[in-house]
Enzyme design. Structure first.
Site, mmCIF file in Angstrom:
data_model
loop_
_atom_site.group_PDB
_atom_site.id
_atom_site.type_symbol
_atom_site.label_atom_id
_atom_site.label_comp_id
_atom_site.label_asym_id
_atom_site.label_seq_id
_atom_site.Cartn_x
_atom_site.Cartn_y
_atom_site.Cartn_z
ATOM 1 N N LYS A 94 0.764 -1.287 -0.047
ATOM 2 C CA LYS A 94 0.163 0.063 0.098
ATOM 3 C C LYS A 94 0.931 1.372 -0.107
ATOM 4 O O LYS A 94 0.359 2.217 -0.596
ATOM 5 C CB LYS A 94 -1.008 -0.059 1.385
ATOM 6 C CG LYS A 94 -0.084 0.000 2.705
ATOM 7 C CD LYS A 94 -0.896 -1.190 3.362
ATOM 8 C CE LYS A 94 0.125 -1.725 4.376
ATOM 9 N NZ LYS A 94 -0.182 -2.780 5.107
ATOM 10 N N GLU A 141 -4.941 -6.173 -4.792
ATOM 11 C CA GLU A 141 -6.424 -6.449 -3.721
ATOM 12 C C GLU A 141 -5.927 -6.572 -2.322
ATOM 13 O O GLU A 141 -6.490 -6.125 -1.344
ATOM 14 C CB GLU A 141 -6.778 -7.962 -4.149
ATOM 15 C CG GLU A 141 -8.176 -8.276 -3.331
ATOM 16 C CD GLU A 141 -9.232 -7.463 -3.559
ATOM 17 O OE1 GLU A 141 -9.829 -7.326 -4.572
ATOM 18 O OE2 GLU A 141 -9.664 -6.530 -2.606
ATOM 19 N N GLU A 193 3.924 -3.227 15.710
ATOM 20 C CA GLU A 193 5.428 -3.215 15.135
ATOM 21 C C GLU A 193 6.156 -2.857 16.359
ATOM 22 O O GLU A 193 5.697 -1.855 17.308
ATOM 23 C CB GLU A 193 5.574 -2.431 14.321
ATOM 24 C CG GLU A 193 4.736 -2.834 12.862
ATOM 25 C CD GLU A 193 5.503 -3.981 11.855
ATOM 26 O OE1 GLU A 193 6.681 -4.214 12.152
ATOM 27 O OE2 GLU A 193 4.561 -4.336 11.116
ATOM 28 N N ASP A 235 -0.851 4.588 7.898
ATOM 29 C CA ASP A 235 -1.102 3.384 7.371
ATOM 30 C C ASP A 235 -2.526 3.473 6.527
ATOM 31 O O ASP A 235 -2.929 3.161 5.448
ATOM 32 C CB ASP A 235 -0.754 2.075 8.103
ATOM 33 C CG ASP A 235 -1.388 0.687 7.676
ATOM 34 O OD1 ASP A 235 -0.749 0.219 6.809
ATOM 35 O OD2 ASP A 235 -2.451 0.420 7.799
ATOM 36 N N LYS A 285 -4.179 3.750 2.786
ATOM 37 C CA LYS A 285 -4.991 2.655 2.109
ATOM 38 C C LYS A 285 -6.203 3.786 1.889
ATOM 39 O O LYS A 285 -6.767 3.290 0.864
ATOM 40 C CB LYS A 285 -5.570 1.923 3.213
ATOM 41 C CG LYS A 285 -4.337 0.872 3.697
ATOM 42 C CD LYS A 285 -4.829 0.264 5.015
ATOM 43 C CE LYS A 285 -3.910 -0.970 5.319
ATOM 44 N NZ LYS A 285 -4.003 -1.568 6.661
ATOM 45 N N GLY A 330 -2.531 -10.214 8.134
ATOM 46 C CA GLY A 330 -2.002 -11.687 8.551
ATOM 47 C C GLY A 330 -1.551 -12.702 7.365
ATOM 48 O O GLY A 330 -2.070 -12.291 6.173
HETATM 49 N N1 LIG Z 1 1.744 -8.843 6.913
HETATM 50 C C1 LIG Z 1 0.558 -8.491 6.644
HETATM 51 O O1 LIG Z 1 -0.475 -9.011 7.338
HETATM 52 C C2 LIG Z 1 0.358 -7.651 5.580
HETATM 53 C C3 LIG Z 1 -1.052 -7.342 5.139
HETATM 54 C C4 LIG Z 1 -1.326 -6.734 4.321
HETATM 55 C C5 LIG Z 1 -0.392 -6.082 3.282
HETATM 56 N N2 LIG Z 1 0.896 -6.219 3.757
HETATM 57 C C6 LIG Z 1 2.009 -5.676 2.875
HETATM 58 O O2 LIG Z 1 2.639 -6.680 2.119
HETATM 59 C C7 LIG Z 1 4.246 -6.595 2.035
HETATM 60 C C8 LIG Z 1 4.933 -7.639 2.975
HETATM 61 O O3 LIG Z 1 4.490 -7.669 4.169
HETATM 62 P P1 LIG Z 1 5.414 -8.948 5.207
HETATM 63 O O4 LIG Z 1 4.406 -8.829 6.364
HETATM 64 O O5 LIG Z 1 5.131 -10.198 4.330
HETATM 65 O O6 LIG Z 1 6.626 -8.319 5.135
HETATM 66 P P2 LIG Z 1 7.780 -9.229 5.707
HETATM 67 O O7 LIG Z 1 7.371 -10.368 6.809
HETATM 68 O O8 LIG Z 1 8.794 -8.376 6.498
HETATM 69 O O9 LIG Z 1 8.321 -9.909 4.474
HETATM 70 C C9 LIG Z 1 9.359 -9.198 3.628
HETATM 71 C C10 LIG Z 1 10.170 -10.299 2.634
HETATM 72 O O10 LIG Z 1 10.767 -9.575 1.882
HETATM 73 C C11 LIG Z 1 12.249 -9.872 1.738
HETATM 74 N N3 LIG Z 1 12.848 -8.727 1.208
HETATM 75 C C12 LIG Z 1 12.914 -7.376 1.726
HETATM 76 N N4 LIG Z 1 13.791 -6.365 1.255
HETATM 77 C C13 LIG Z 1 14.374 -7.162 0.120
HETATM 78 C C14 LIG Z 1 15.521 -7.076 -0.555
HETATM 79 N N5 LIG Z 1 15.916 -5.612 -0.730
HETATM 80 N N6 LIG Z 1 15.729 -8.038 -1.440
HETATM 81 C C15 LIG Z 1 15.198 -9.384 -1.017
HETATM 82 N N7 LIG Z 1 14.330 -9.528 -0.472
HETATM 83 C C16 LIG Z 1 14.002 -8.620 0.448
HETATM 84 C C17 LIG Z 1 12.573 -10.252 3.174
HETATM 85 O O11 LIG Z 1 13.384 -11.031 3.200
HETATM 86 P P3 LIG Z 1 14.019 -12.020 4.493
HETATM 87 O O12 LIG Z 1 12.870 -12.767 4.665
HETATM 88 O O13 LIG Z 1 15.213 -12.599 4.291
HETATM 89 O O14 LIG Z 1 14.191 -10.631 5.390
HETATM 90 C C18 LIG Z 1 11.228 -10.894 3.604
HETATM 91 O O15 LIG Z 1 11.165 -12.268 3.067
HETATM 92 C C19 LIG Z 1 4.250 -5.093 2.610
HETATM 93 O O16 LIG Z 1 3.832 -4.177 1.638
HETATM 94 C C20 LIG Z 1 3.150 -5.037 3.405
HETATM 95 O O17 LIG Z 1 2.564 -3.671 3.668
HETATM 96 C C21 LIG Z 1 1.226 -6.932 4.756
#
Ligand SMILES: NC(=O)c1ccc[n+]([C@@H]2O[C@H](COP(=O)([O-])OP(=O)(O)OC[C@H]3O[C@@H](n4cnc5c(N)ncnc54)[C@H](OP(=O)(O)O)[C@@H]3O)[C@@H](O)[C@H]2O)c1
Length: 436
Positions: A102, A126, A187, A198, A202, A305
């Protein structure tokens, strides 16, 4: 036909997506045609909840975009850069993109949409709003025949969790935040959630889809819950309201050239207890869409999640895969799925917007103070819905007066507030919140 998927990121969301792709049984048959071909992470040695062949993992995200076996690029790494550049690189390579990001879409959505339209590829988002709740595609497609009057929602689970516990337990903001961090609902740096950024990302995205034109993300008036006092949550409850962090985009009219006038904002807001959003508790999200002729439609569910967010990401992948299956790679873009911008929008001057307000004043406990406050409102044409004096505990002789106004132009309310602040028996404006 197998469709190659490249994942940028294997964190919370990425691992959830991989889990679905690796276990297609019982899902739509198209899921079985999706094959994970390449996955970028930062740290190869980190343990993962899903087992993937070592040879598909890499640390250079550009390799995912460039891999000829990757047909669809899924960006779930987060952050602004390199995510934005990688999305643009995928588009330039003619590869459709699915993203949950987002922050990037709220700031660079226009640039990304223009590049995608030029190259004739889809960028689907989405998962960027509401986690597992389908809201982006319904706004683009299922509600496309409506004139949208207002989109309002509880679209940040962390703040809703904190507010729910403050209301249920009478607990202080700081204590509940610390607990939420311990439980993994907030966080370590909670600023983006609790300061409202945030939710502003959205609502910028939802507004763009509902009204067909972008607004400047940084210009959205945004107030979080970080200065909210448990006292106001308690007084609101006694008056028949709950306090929620509400993000709203509302159409106020159109300029002569057709530009849509929008009031878009994020505020802690008092909702009457029978309002549809008032019953949304804990980490859940809900989005209320009001349109003509549909009326009110509410979307409710888990706003974040691994599983819920992956559900939304995979839905987007399937949309793209379905079109490839039906038409091959050629053909123009489906205008409903591609979500083009079709008119211009602008934010109105906040002083011209109309709201109801909740005000808490600390005053000396003197005769006539309520009358003097009422006169200040009356002089500016602000009519009062209720005015209540609450007992203050302890030895201090101050009184707390809570006022709820009827709907009033913001500029008039501000002028009345300035006059009230100048009254000798008003010691402080302790809180000022929006009210629906
Ligand atoms: N978490 C939620 O519930 C949620 C809900 C809606 C939207 N989102 C969105 O989804 C996206 C991901 O969220 P998340 O919670 O899954 O984040 P996360 O758990 O921090 O995962 C990020 C992933 O990206 C990898 N990564 C980050 N920078 C990188 C780079 N420069 N090169 C290669 N790999 C890289 C990380 O590698 P490592 O694992 O090796 O560190 C990790 O696997 C975000 O934009 C977030 O706003 C998340």
């Amino acid at each position: 036909m197998t469709i190659g998927i490249g994942l940028l990121g294997l964190g919370t969301v990425g691992a959830g997506v991989a889990e679905i792709l690796l276990n297609p049984q019982g899902r739509h048959p198209l899921v079985g045609q999706l094959a994970l071909k390449r996955v970028a992470v930062r740290d190869l040695s980190r343990p993962r909840p899903v087992e993937l062949p070592a040879e598909i993992l890499c640390t250079d995200p550009q390799q995912v975009v460039n891999d000829p076996a990757v047909d669809i690029v899924v960006e779930v790494m987060g952050g602004l850069e390199p995510a934005r550049s990688l999305i643009l690189a995928a588009i330039a390579a003619g590869k459709p993109v699915v993203t949950a990001n987002k922050a990037v879409i709220a700031r660079y959505g226009e640039e990304i949409a223009a590049a995608a339209a030029e190259r004739g590829v889809y960028v689907l988002i989405e998962a960027a709003v509401g986690g597992g709740i389908p809201i982006i595609e319904p706004l683009k497609q299922s509600l496309g025949g409506n004139r949208i009057q207002r989109v309002s929602g509880i679209i940040n689970g962390t703040t809703n969790y904190i507010l729910s516990r403050m209301a249920d337990e009478g607990a202080a903001y700081g204590d509940v935040l610390a607990d939420a961090q311990r439980l993994g609902y907030a966080e370590a740096d909670p600023a983006a959630d609790v300061e409202g950024g945030d939710a502003a990302d959205k609502i910028a995205i939802l507004s763009g889809l509902a009204y067909g034109g972008s607004i400047e993300r940084s210009a959205i008036p945004t107030e979080g819950i970080n200065r909210l006092d448990a006292r106001d949550v308690n007084y609101a409850a006694q008056l028949g309201y709950v306090v929620k962090l509400v993000a709203t985009a509302q159409c106020l009219g159109t300029d002569t050239d057709g530009t849509v006038q929008l009031d878009v904002r994020v505020n802690p807001t008092l909702l009457p207890k029978d309002h549809p959003l008032a019953g949304v508790h804990g980490v859940n999200n809900a989005i209320l869409v009001e349109g003509d002729p549909v009326g009110r439609v509410m979307f409710y569910g888990p706003g974040a999640g691994a599983g819920p967010t992956a559900s939304a990401v995979v839905a987007d992948i399937l949309n793209i895969a379905g079109i490839r299956e039906a038409t091959g790679q050629g053909g123009g873009l489906d205008p409903l799925l591609a979500a083009s911008r079709w008119r211009s929008c602008r934010l109105v001057d906040p002083g011209q917007t109309q709201h109801r307000n909740y005000l808490r004043l600390q005053t000396g406990d003197q005769a006539g103070v309520i009358g003097r406050i009422g006169s200040c409102f009356g002089d500016e044409g602000v009519s009062i819905r209720s005015i209540v004096q609450f007992e203050t505990s302890g030895a201090c002789a101050d009184a707390e007066i809570v006022v709820i106004t009827h709907e009033v132009q913001e500029a008039n309310f501000r002028r009345a507030l300035a006059a009230i602040t100048a009254l000798p028996d008003v010691k402080a404006v302790a809180a000022c919140l929006r009210t629906l």
